[in-house]
Design an enzyme around this catalytic site. Sequence first.
Site: not given
Length: 491
Positions: A210, A431, A459
């Site tokens: 991320s 995602d 995710h």
Amino acid sequence: MKKPLMILLVSAAALTACSAGPTTTNSGTPAPAAKSTGNVAWSPCTDLIGPDGKPLTPGPGVECGRIKVPLDHAKPGGEQIDLALIRVKATGDRLGSLVFNFGGPGGSGVDTMALAAQTFASLGKRYDLVSFDPRGVDRSSGVKCGGELDKLLAAGTEADGDRLSKEFAQACERDSGKILPYVGTVQAAKDLDLLRAALGDERLNYFGLSYGTHLGSVYATQFPKKVGRFVLDAALDPTVTFEERAVTQAEGFAQAFEAFAADCVAKSCELGGDPAAVRRTVETLLNGLKTKPIKVGDRELTYGLAQLAVITPLYAKATWPVLEQAAAAAVKGEGTALLGLADLYTGRRPDGTYSTMMTSLQAINCADNAERPTVAETARLSDRIRKIFPILAVEGSGTACAHWPVPGDDAAKRVDATGSAPIVVIGGKGDPATPYEWAPELVAQLKTGVLVTYEGEGHGAYLSGNACVMSTVDAYLLNGKVPAAGTTCAA
């Protein structure tokens, strides 16, 4: 809305409790030298904190340490700050260190690694698994902003939100003014190179998730010749604007919610007999909270907190059942589970204190961006999001950067790793937080990126447990085998 790995790692358990010289490989990258363990003074960890706010007992081979870095890298001989580190020692024949950033920005890598080590056990056989609290986060001069978060997160109107955002920014300046100008990702990337050197590694081997993909991209731009084996999972496109990011994420969460609703109905859903009914039930619940919050002990489950609560389980398919259970309970007037989800998202502990996750996130985002959306711009954006995914529509926040006491800088948006070793970039088709389209964009910007596509939900593709993704990543990190162009892993 880049979130730390903490949600993904602990939600399945914690939220259920709430209701959830080397030789050369075929990559051309020198295999990491294993002889030096650097100059960090490692010792037993004494202050690990679990997601429930209670002390966490470290597992075997877990050690903590600190290194000093310049507050301002433009003045390397000036004031220094400490970076807090954690290491889980390799259990087998050691290749070197593999450094993780689990996302946020603002998540504690120290606490998360203490929980995450088993998830990366295959890599931990050959690497010391290392993480850290980035500058401005928790133990590393974490950004503190007084006691305003409860009020800010519960804000109900644009006017309330803007007023509280201004008070929040003033509190941040009062309590953490010294660190605020220096928490941006470019400064953090320079810290990362000092960490590499302190660990005794010739090149940095790195796993970013991320926001960690952004930090890794900036590092590769700053230090392309120091890039070892890099994996960037749940890729972020650093060039998107505030509005583009919000709209794309709204579309991503709308898609994730529809997938959740369809899955829920297929398994006999408490929230409705078809996906449209599930969506109506949740939207009706949230809208009711605007005027009548649910009492939970001496607190209230407000509309804003319930928004965060609904979003949290959408990060991972494994936690979809938690959303069904928590929302169904709230429909019946019991808000404990949803409030627990919101607290997990925001880093609120049972004693009412917070980790620095939300405050650090705000500080880093404002430092990394010269944009300063006004109340009117935020309101227009909220109207646009409401048409895409009403559950994400902002009622009163989002203007804190407009009041931020230090200017933002777009330097971290410029990414080009020309000259680096291959960088594996993973994008997930399902995602919600870092939508797939950002992964090929990041690959193009890096110039040395290699795209891997995961067709499943959630995710962070590696965290899904997908065998194809894990074997592809492990083959690269452990053996230097660069994935073939166009590698795709089915759900």
